[in-house]
Design an enzyme around this catalytic site. Sequence first.
Site, PDB file in Angstrom:
ATOM      1  CE  LYS A 175     -12.067   2.570   0.883  1.00  0.00           C
ATOM      2  NZ  LYS A 175     -11.640   3.871   1.881  1.00  0.00           N
ATOM      3  CD  GLU A 232      -3.066   0.404   2.419  1.00  0.00           C
ATOM      4  OE1 GLU A 232      -3.276  -0.006   3.170  1.00  0.00           O
ATOM      5  OE2 GLU A 232      -4.295   0.898   1.499  1.00  0.00           O
ATOM      6  CG  HIS A 267       6.851 -30.112   1.711  1.00  0.00           C
ATOM      7  ND1 HIS A 267       6.604 -31.427   1.234  1.00  0.00           N
ATOM      8  CD2 HIS A 267       7.175 -29.717   2.057  1.00  0.00           C
ATOM      9  CE1 HIS A 267       7.714 -31.130   2.093  1.00  0.00           C
ATOM     10  NE2 HIS A 267       7.633 -30.866   3.264  1.00  0.00           N
TER      11      HIS A 267
HETATM   12  O1  PA5 Z   1      -2.932   1.924   6.369  1.00  0.00           O
HETATM   13  C1  PA5 Z   1      -4.240   2.879   5.832  1.00  0.00           C
HETATM   14  O2  PA5 Z   1      -4.041   3.359   5.740  1.00  0.00           O
HETATM   15  C2  PA5 Z   1      -5.555   1.556   5.594  1.00  0.00           C
HETATM   16  O3  PA5 Z   1      -5.084   0.214   5.371  1.00  0.00           O
HETATM   17  C3  PA5 Z   1      -6.455   2.190   6.495  1.00  0.00           C
HETATM   18  O4  PA5 Z   1      -6.082   0.720   7.906  1.00  0.00           O
HETATM   19  C4  PA5 Z   1      -7.698   1.403   6.167  1.00  0.00           C
HETATM   20  O5  PA5 Z   1      -8.159   0.670   5.000  1.00  0.00           O
HETATM   21  C5  PA5 Z   1      -8.377   1.391   7.106  1.00  0.00           C
HETATM   22  O6  PA5 Z   1      -9.100   2.151   6.917  1.00  0.00           O
HETATM   23  P1  PA5 Z   1      -9.257   3.496   8.336  1.00  0.00           P
HETATM   24  O7  PA5 Z   1      -8.984   2.570   9.761  1.00  0.00           O
HETATM   25  O8  PA5 Z   1     -10.491   4.615   8.468  1.00  0.00           O
HETATM   26  O9  PA5 Z   1     -11.593   1.975   8.897  1.00  0.00           O
END
Ligand code: PA5
Length: 430
Positions: free
Chosen positions: A418, A283, A304
């Site tokens: 989303k 990410e 394996h």
């Molecule tokens: O690293 C990030 O920002 C994302 O992976 C968030 O943690 C994830 O989308 C969850 O978001 P939130 O904590 O706003 O629900």
Amino acid sequence: MKLDIGNSLKILTKDCVFAQSKKAKECNEMLETGGGKGRDFLGWLSPSSITKIDMNDIKATAYNFCINCEVVVVIGIGGSYLGSKAVISALSNSFGYTINKRPTIVYAGYNINEDYLYELLEYLKNKVFGIVSISKSGATIEPALSFRFLKKYLESIDGKENAKKRIVVITDKVDGPLRMLANQEGYKTYAIPNNIGGRFSVLTPAGLLPIAIAGIDIDQLINGAVDMEKETSSNIPFEKNLSELYAVVRNELYKIGKKIEILVNFHPKLYYVSEWWKQLYAESEGKEFKGIFTAAVNFTTDLHSMGQWIQESERTIFETVISIANSKHKLEVPLDEQNFDELNFLSGKRVDYINKMAELGTQIAHVDGGVPNIRIEISELNEYCLGQLLYFFERACGISGYLLGVNPFNQPGVEAYKKNMFNLLKKSGC
Ligand code: PA5
């Protein structure tokens, strides 16, 4: 913690790695000075900034859950659950015995699955449970949906007032629907600092509260991270700076076509550490049509299955192995007089020694097969070493993202699904 890049230097030269030292230092300094992209999200850089008062408050809340609940449901997705899941899985008994009779921790809100939610509600029947609902934005559909069900269920069996005592919300300090709901209902809350993004939040209340509920020493976790902060700061010379070295080697490997990094462990308890790492790097770096693809395998199990691909498929991969020097328990292979299984050559040897030989044998085979290898060694699987490891990866991730030329602290790409989903669901305003 040790970092061995020797088995990457068979394909990269030492010169090409050291040629990047100046750039790596600059990137590391950009984290420290806030001179790079995403400068508003650098709060994780100083794990010592969590105050003693906050730590004590978290411990007191954890204790409250412990004396009042058999089960605690931790709700969250992505960075809001993977950090605590990684630490709790790494430090808990493999067969679920809770530490010092702590509540069982289960997770929700990391999927949108009707069967999962139904079965969770069934599981909670006749159990005294509490809820820790974590979402920084407070607007993420997966955790919000789960929280709606679980909150209603808890209120239906306990009444609204009693339910409140077993609900804690961790979200933004002021903004977002979850903050509004928590204020309205009067829940106990913690804030995820503004300047810390989800995947860097394991050492904030988002990670620390569930970890403390599981009976894990959060002081030691923070101590490990604080010490690693010192060891990876930009004033530590490049050749000794573990995060700078790791960041450079993986970027140099990427430049020569090693597009996939496989995080390898030889300990099943590290499964979720790998999941956490996968998210952290994917990410943070996978944007602007570049970035290493992060994958993970669990050895010897996956030798394996995936082992075949790693040994003989496209040479676009490299491995980063997390090795644990000392296992916690001791088991020696017993002698068997009949020896039908022909294992007497191992009698008297520790299982961990056999595992280590599997590790070494795999490393030799994969390196010989053209898979560069980075090896990270921690002395044992405990709070302190895990704190070091998590911080090491976070720091290296920031440096690595800057070396790649991206903003490691945003995630614009996760919005597309989303938008489509909300359109399809006919959410007003979409
Ligand atoms: O690293 C990030 O920002 C994302 O992976 C968030 O943690 C994830 O989308 C969850 O978001 P939130 O904590 O706003 O629900």
